[in-house]
Design a protein around this motif. Structure first.
Motif, mmCIF file in Angstrom:
data_model
loop_
_atom_site.group_PDB
_atom_site.id
_atom_site.type_symbol
_atom_site.label_atom_id
_atom_site.label_comp_id
_atom_site.label_asym_id
_atom_site.label_seq_id
_atom_site.Cartn_x
_atom_site.Cartn_y
_atom_site.Cartn_z
ATOM 1 N N MET A 246 -11.555 30.404 18.932
ATOM 2 C CA MET A 246 -10.607 29.300 18.792
ATOM 3 C C MET A 246 -10.304 28.704 20.161
ATOM 4 N N THR A 247 -9.813 27.481 20.161
ATOM 5 C CA THR A 247 -9.280 26.932 21.407
ATOM 6 C C THR A 247 -7.947 27.632 21.689
ATOM 7 N N PRO A 248 -7.521 27.632 22.948
ATOM 8 C CA PRO A 248 -6.205 28.195 23.251
ATOM 9 C C PRO A 248 -5.102 27.586 22.374
ATOM 10 N N ARG A 249 -5.196 26.288 22.109
ATOM 11 C CA ARG A 249 -4.156 25.636 21.319
ATOM 12 C C ARG A 249 -4.104 26.197 19.899
ATOM 13 N N GLU A 250 -5.278 26.345 19.250
ATOM 14 C CA GLU A 250 -5.320 26.930 17.910
ATOM 15 C C GLU A 250 -4.781 28.360 17.925
ATOM 16 N N ALA A 251 -5.218 29.120 18.929
ATOM 17 C CA ALA A 251 -4.835 30.529 18.981
ATOM 18 C C ALA A 251 -3.321 30.701 19.102
ATOM 19 N N ALA A 252 -2.673 29.704 19.733
ATOM 20 C CA ALA A 252 -1.218 29.780 19.920
ATOM 21 C C ALA A 252 -0.444 29.179 18.752
ATOM 22 N N SER A 253 -1.157 28.712 17.718
ATOM 23 C CA SER A 253 -0.483 28.002 16.615
ATOM 24 C C SER A 253 0.319 28.947 15.729
ATOM 25 N N ASP A 254 1.290 28.383 15.036
ATOM 26 C CA ASP A 254 2.076 29.165 14.085
ATOM 27 C C ASP A 254 1.191 29.687 12.954
ATOM 28 N N ALA A 255 0.187 28.914 12.573
ATOM 29 C CA ALA A 255 -0.702 29.334 11.482
ATOM 30 C C ALA A 255 -1.408 30.647 11.829
ATOM 31 N N VAL A 256 -1.918 30.746 13.020
ATOM 32 C CA VAL A 256 -2.596 31.985 13.425
ATOM 33 C C VAL A 256 -1.589 33.130 13.555
ATOM 34 N N ALA A 257 -0.437 32.831 14.153
ATOM 35 C CA ALA A 257 0.580 33.874 14.311
ATOM 36 C C ALA A 257 0.975 34.461 12.959
ATOM 37 N N ALA A 258 1.054 33.601 11.946
ATOM 38 C CA ALA A 258 1.472 34.066 10.618
ATOM 39 C C ALA A 258 0.452 35.024 10.002
ATOM 40 N N GLU A 259 -0.784 34.962 10.457
ATOM 41 C CA GLU A 259 -1.824 35.826 9.899
ATOM 42 C C GLU A 259 -2.006 37.130 10.685
ATOM 43 N N MET A 260 -1.224 37.309 11.722
ATOM 44 C CA MET A 260 -1.364 38.517 12.535
ATOM 45 C C MET A 260 -0.255 39.507 12.203
ATOM 46 N N GLU A 261 -0.602 40.781 12.228
ATOM 47 C CA GLU A 261 0.378 41.804 11.862
ATOM 48 C C GLU A 261 1.147 42.331 13.054
ATOM 49 N N GLY A 262 2.336 42.799 12.781
ATOM 50 C CA GLY A 262 3.094 43.561 13.762
ATOM 51 C C GLY A 262 3.586 42.752 14.945
ATOM 52 N N GLY A 263 3.569 41.418 14.818
ATOM 53 C CA GLY A 263 4.059 40.587 15.915
ATOM 54 C C GLY A 263 2.996 40.251 16.931
ATOM 55 N N ARG A 264 1.725 40.516 16.585
ATOM 56 C CA ARG A 264 0.663 40.286 17.574
ATOM 57 C C ARG A 264 0.440 38.811 17.887
ATOM 58 N N GLY A 265 0.981 37.925 17.037
ATOM 59 C CA GLY A 265 0.924 36.500 17.375
ATOM 60 C C GLY A 265 1.650 36.234 18.686
ATOM 61 N N ALA A 266 2.764 36.922 18.890
ATOM 62 C CA ALA A 266 3.511 36.785 20.144
ATOM 63 C C ALA A 266 2.692 37.334 21.313
ATOM 64 N N LEU A 267 2.004 38.447 21.069
ATOM 65 C CA LEU A 267 1.190 39.036 22.136
ATOM 66 C C LEU A 267 0.045 38.101 22.531
ATOM 67 N N LEU A 268 -0.534 37.459 21.528
ATOM 68 C CA LEU A 268 -1.614 36.503 21.789
ATOM 69 C C LEU A 268 -1.096 35.329 22.618
ATOM 70 N N ARG A 269 0.106 34.843 22.296
ATOM 71 C CA ARG A 269 0.684 33.755 23.096
ATOM 72 C C ARG A 269 0.978 34.211 24.521
ATOM 73 N N MET A 270 1.431 35.447 24.668
ATOM 74 C CA MET A 270 1.679 35.967 26.026
ATOM 75 C C MET A 270 0.365 36.068 26.805
ATOM 76 N N ALA A 271 -0.712 36.420 26.103
ATOM 77 C CA ALA A 271 -2.026 36.470 26.755
ATOM 78 C C ALA A 271 -2.401 35.085 27.271
ATOM 79 N N LEU A 272 -2.210 34.071 26.423
ATOM 80 C CA LEU A 272 -2.532 32.702 26.834
ATOM 81 C C LEU A 272 -1.645 32.260 27.993
#
Lengths: 195, 195, 195, 195
Positions: free
Chosen positions: D162-188
């Motif tokens: 994904m592009t960084p923008r897609e990866a940081a989207s709410d849609a992707v975050a909603a599909e990740m477990e345990g809060g990992r959407g936040a971790l992915l945003r912190m990575a970006l």
């Protein structure tokens, strides 16, 4: 104390109420259990390098603990201890700072949970710079400014304040166990105070 | 003020004695000179995100400045300003925090000079996330806990305290100039407070 | 060379086409202008410590440049150079790595723009660990793995590969100018390779 | 597989020789033992966000794993797994990257062992941004450029770039477990790619 704290780890001091920290009961380990688990899993630790900073936040002094071992030998140490089940890294950091520096040290824990270094201790030397003959420990290490009065509470502990240059010296490194002299130098490097 | 501070940059406020900071005289630039140099060299800035922390150092609130522009439009800002010739990053950080938050904010500057992010501002959009139509600026950005009372000293400035969640919202980002909403989110991420 | 590079700074080498990097024309400074601006503003630099890593990313060797000065004296250096107007930090880092290590070094620039240290050089000693008698320079310093063949292109330059232990030695530090021995140690500390 | 890997943790895949990694025998845990220890101690993990970088090291794409759960539900994941007794963080990082991305991914492990974030997972929500109903896990999270071909080896896994923008989207975050959407945003955020 042996009844209430079967965990032989010197990391924990009972609070005023003599009870284990809230929410950590489940993680209580007997001596035998802890010895067992230490041969099966990496054990999570925190370590802290207490510092004094000037009005602009620059590190001017570094605190190193001095402890007399049962053999009579003196060794230098950092603030250090285990992270318990159910405990956050911040809770563990605060608990061990209070245990080693007393309740009036007023440590300023860093806003970021990212350590300046992750130190990996192995029983066998040569894998990393760090060794611990009891266990495989992985330690998150932080530099922590303290603004109050440090009064080491455990027996035979004293806190010595040094300049960054002294703290980075070979003499101090030689008095630290398990390679912690290197960790102390990395702490100084992380704040731009290693020459 | 134009006589004493030919530098049109809003970064600097004269001290009680009305003199430039010690050791910075050589670096004094007239309006024309600064305008000229801004088309020739990247200009070094610092930026700071003021925060309130709890007893364990965790960020619980974020301070964002509000400024009325000459057009009447309101924009949100971070603490920000130029690093002068002869001035350390710490000096610049402290000076701009005092300028924007007043003398009673009691900021706790970080022990490490390493910023959480280096923001690169270009006049033309699309090169990085950040733009500044005046210049090519490179800004060292820090999260700075403040423990005192913030009292913005410059005209038309107000400091708003927000939760990390509010500060990371699209609404706040839309009110910040030059892409600073992204910088604010990166600040929150660096302290583990971005959701 | 004086015709093509009016900037007396040794940081820049003309590309095959002999032209300045695209988009940087505006920032071109004559010798006199650069000398002038160096007394008025902090100048932005990048520095890089080239390293060899093993299959797990661990640093096993450190590259240090050797240069003969006009006095005949040999000094050790890091990859270093100015950031030009309109140039990103990444562009500057890549350009100076290519200039100092040749086109076949294949450096792996870090994903994060955050340096391991910000080194502040002042003409007067004692303010920080770093000095530069020409200017007030602020340098973003990075550790950069290189995977190809290094072939220093500028006259009188040679690249020496050392173990982390050698690179951190007092002997190497004594041969580096402006306090860069300390910066090299901080680089090693940042990757966990300082003992 | 139950014979060879009594550890029910999905983190480990036997090598060609079907043996546990060298030096980790002692740490081998049966299903029952692991379940037991997970209620007594924080368990150490690594997590990795695989990325593609351009010629200047800048992150241009982010890899996110897709897994079908036994319920048929699809969830998105990061590369993740336990650190075994006797294993360095680098060894664990490499092993889990190979397990999840296949042997031809050619990951470039970072020179520094310091993670971009330490994620603390608790069974009970609300303590941190992260939850794991199995255990208290503390995870060192890294951004890892991969240069080869990713071929997820475990059943029901697919890697999506994904592009960084897609990866940081709410849609992707909603599909990740345990809060990992936040971790992915912190990575970006840590690589300057969060908007």
């Amino acid at each position: 104390m042996s009844v209430r704290t079967p965990d032989p780890d010197p990391d924990w001091t009972p609070g005023p109420e003599g009870a284990p920290p809230p929410g950590t009961n489940q993680g209580w380990l007997s001596d035998v259990e802890l010895a067992e688990v230490r041969r099966r899993l990496p054990i999570l630790y925190i370590e802290a390098v207490p510092v004094r900073v000037d009005g602009l936040g620059q590190v001017v002094e570094v605190g190193v603990l001095l402890r007399a071992r049962s053999t009579g030998e003196m060794t230098r140490m950092l603030v250090s201890g285990r992270v318990l089940y159910g405990e956050t890294l911040r809770d563990a950091l605060f608990r061990h700072l209070e245990k080693d520096l007393g309740p009036m040290a007023f440590p300023q824990l860093p806003p970021s949970p990212v350590p300046f270094m992750v130190a990996e201790y192995f029983p066998m030397p040569g894998i990393t710079a760090f060794t611990d003959d009891r266990q495989h420990a992985v330690s998150m290490a932080y530099v922590v400014p303290v603004t109050g009065t440090c009064d080491p509470r455990q027996d035979a502990l004293e806190l010595t304040w040094m300049t960054p240059r002294e703290a980075a010296s070979d003499a101090v490194a030689a008095e630290m166990e398990g390679g912690r002299g290197a960790l102390l130098r990395m702490a100084l490097a992380s704040v731009g105070q290693l020459r």
